[in-house]
Design a protein around this motif. Structure first.
Motif, short mmCIF file in Angstrom:
data_model
loop_
_atom_site.label_atom_id
_atom_site.label_comp_id
_atom_site.label_asym_id
_atom_site.label_seq_id
_atom_site.Cartn_x
_atom_site.Cartn_y
_atom_site.Cartn_z
N TYR A 1 0.86 -1.18 0.00
CA TYR A 1 0.00 0.00 0.00
C TYR A 1 0.90 1.23 0.00
N ARG A 2 0.68 2.14 -0.96
CA ARG A 2 1.51 3.34 -1.08
C ARG A 2 0.67 4.59 -0.90
N ASN A 3 1.27 5.55 -0.21
CA ASN A 3 0.66 6.87 -0.07
C ASN A 3 1.64 7.89 -0.64
N TYR A 4 1.21 8.62 -1.68
CA TYR A 4 2.07 9.60 -2.34
C TYR A 4 1.96 10.94 -1.61
N LEU A 5 3.07 11.33 -0.99
CA LEU A 5 3.09 12.54 -0.16
C LEU A 5 3.36 13.80 -0.96
N LYS A 6 4.15 13.67 -2.02
CA LYS A 6 4.54 14.84 -2.80
C LYS A 6 4.70 14.45 -4.25
N LYS A 7 4.16 15.27 -5.14
CA LYS A 7 4.29 15.04 -6.57
C LYS A 7 4.78 16.32 -7.24
N TRP A 8 5.90 16.20 -7.91
CA TRP A 8 6.42 17.33 -8.69
C TRP A 8 6.20 17.04 -10.17
N ASN A 9 5.83 18.06 -10.95
CA ASN A 9 5.72 17.88 -12.40
C ASN A 9 6.45 19.02 -13.11
N ASP A 10 6.77 18.78 -14.37
CA ASP A 10 7.62 19.73 -15.09
C ASP A 10 6.92 21.02 -15.44
N THR A 11 5.60 21.12 -15.22
CA THR A 11 4.92 22.39 -15.45
C THR A 11 5.12 23.36 -14.28
N GLU A 12 5.51 22.82 -13.10
CA GLU A 12 5.72 23.65 -11.93
C GLU A 12 7.19 23.82 -11.59
N LYS B 1 11.44 22.68 -12.81
CA LYS B 1 12.33 22.11 -13.80
C LYS B 1 12.87 20.78 -13.28
N LEU B 2 12.54 19.70 -13.98
CA LEU B 2 12.91 18.36 -13.54
C LEU B 2 13.86 17.67 -14.50
N GLY B 3 14.46 18.43 -15.39
CA GLY B 3 15.39 17.83 -16.34
C GLY B 3 14.66 16.89 -17.29
N PRO B 4 15.11 15.63 -17.41
CA PRO B 4 14.48 14.69 -18.35
C PRO B 4 13.17 14.11 -17.85
N PHE B 5 12.79 14.41 -16.60
CA PHE B 5 11.61 13.78 -16.01
C PHE B 5 10.39 14.67 -16.14
N SER B 6 9.25 14.06 -16.46
CA SER B 6 7.99 14.80 -16.50
C SER B 6 7.35 14.85 -15.13
N ASN B 7 7.63 13.86 -14.27
CA ASN B 7 7.12 13.82 -12.91
C ASN B 7 8.15 13.15 -11.99
N ILE B 8 8.17 13.59 -10.72
CA ILE B 8 8.91 12.90 -9.66
C ILE B 8 7.96 12.81 -8.47
N ASP B 9 7.66 11.59 -8.04
CA ASP B 9 6.69 11.36 -6.97
C ASP B 9 7.39 10.72 -5.77
N PHE B 10 7.11 11.24 -4.57
CA PHE B 10 7.67 10.70 -3.34
C PHE B 10 6.57 9.96 -2.59
N PHE B 11 6.87 8.73 -2.11
CA PHE B 11 5.83 7.92 -1.47
C PHE B 11 6.38 7.20 -0.24
N VAL B 12 5.46 6.81 0.65
CA VAL B 12 5.74 5.93 1.78
C VAL B 12 4.69 4.82 1.76
N GLY B 13 4.97 3.71 2.47
CA GLY B 13 3.98 2.66 2.44
C GLY B 13 4.30 1.48 3.34
N LEU B 14 3.42 0.48 3.25
CA LEU B 14 3.52 -0.78 3.99
C LEU B 14 3.55 -1.92 2.99
N TYR B 15 4.20 -3.03 3.38
CA TYR B 15 4.22 -4.20 2.51
C TYR B 15 4.13 -5.49 3.32
#
Length: 227
Positions: A88-99, A101-115
Motif C-alpha cells: 500500500y503506497r501513499n504519495y506525499l509529494k508530486k512534482w511535475n515539469d509544469t511547476e 524544472k525536472l530535467g528529463p523527467f515529467s514527474n517525480i513522486d515521493f511515497f511511503v507505504g507498507l508491505y
C-alpha cells in the motif's frame, strides 16, 4: 495449509480491484492511473518479478501486487519457487515539469507505504562429505532437498521518476521483520551428524537470503510503463 496462509491475503486483496477502478473517475483524462513494472535486478538471481500498481484517490495512493517466479536448473542445483507481495503506497509529494524544472523527467513522486509478502521455495542440491579427514579423503555425494517457507512485513519510502508520462523508474528502500521455516533433508544424513564430516551447501545467515530469520532491509528497483 500453513504454507499458503500468506497467499490468502495476497489473492484476497485482488477483490479490491473493482473499487479501485471505480475511483479512477477522479483522474484527469490525460493522466495515467496504473503502472506495469518489472525488476531487472532480480534477473541475475534467476528470479522474475513483475508488478501491477493500481492508482486510487486521484493518484494520491495505490495498491501494488507483485508476484515473483524463481526457477533455475544446472549441473549443481535445481530450484523452483513463488513469492507474492502486496504494497500500500501513499504519495506525499508530486512534482511535475509544469511547476518545477525536472530535467528529463515529467514527474517525480515521493511515497511511503507498507508491505507484506509470502514465499514458498524448494531447492534440490548435491552435498559433498569427507567422512575420514584423518585418512586419505574419500568424497561422498548425496542429493538433498531444502524447502523454505517465509513471510515478511514492513515499511518503506521511495521515489518514482517518470519520463514522458509513460516510462517509470521506481526506487524503494525500507525494512521489515522476516519469519522463515526451513526443512532440509541433510539434517537426516548420517554424514552430516558425524563430527568429522565437512559438507558444502548454501546457508541462510545473510539478510537477503531466502531463509533469513529476523529484522532485515528491503531494497528494490523497478522499471515500468504507465497504463
Amino acid at each position: 495449509m500453513k504454507k499458503y496462509l500468506s497467499f490468502l491475503v495476497f489473492f484476497g486483496l485482488l477483490s479490491m480491484q473493482s473499487d479501485i477502478n471505480g475511483q479512477s473517475n477522479s483522474l484527469s483524462i490525460e493522466e495515467y492511473k496504473d503502472n506495469l513494472k518489472i525488476s531487472p535486478i532480480q534477473f541475475g538471481k534467476s528470479y522474475f518479478e513483475f508488478a501491477y500498481e493500481f492508482g486510487m484517490k486521484g493518484g494520491q495512493s495505490s495498491i501494488q501486487i507483485a508476484p515473483m517466479i524463481m526457477l533455475k536448473r544446472n549441473n549443481f542445483e535445481e530450484f523452483r519457487g513463488i513469492q507474492g507481495e502486496i504494497q500500500y503506497r501513499n504519495y506525499l509529494k508530486k512534482w511535475n515539469d509544469t511547476e518545477t524544472k525536472l530535467g528529463p523527467f515529467s514527474n517525480i513522486d515521493f511515497f511511503v507505504g507498507l508491505y507484506g509478502l509470502g514465499l514458498s521455495f524448494e531447492r534440490d542440491y548435491t552435498a559433498e562429505f569427507y567422512p575420514n579427514i584423518n585418512q586419505m579423503p574419500t568424497v561422498v555425494r548425496e542429493d538433498h532437498t531444502r524447502n523454505i517457507f517465509a513471510t515478511e512485513a514492513g515499511i518503506f519510502v521511495g521515489m518514482k521518476f517518470i519520463v514522458g508520462k509513460r516510462i517509470t523508474l521506481d526506487l524503494l528502500a525500507g525494512g521489515g521483520v522476516r519469519y522463515s521455516e526451513i526443512d532440509d533433508s541433510i539434517d537426516n544424513s548420517i554424514y552430516f551428524n558425524e563430527d568429522t564430516n565437512y559438507y558444502y551447501y548454501d546457508d541462510d545467515n545473510e539478510v537477503f537470503d531466502l531463509g533469513y530469520y529476523g529484522v532485515k532491509p528491503k531494497l528494490n528497483l523497478q522499471i515500468g510503463i504507465t497504463l
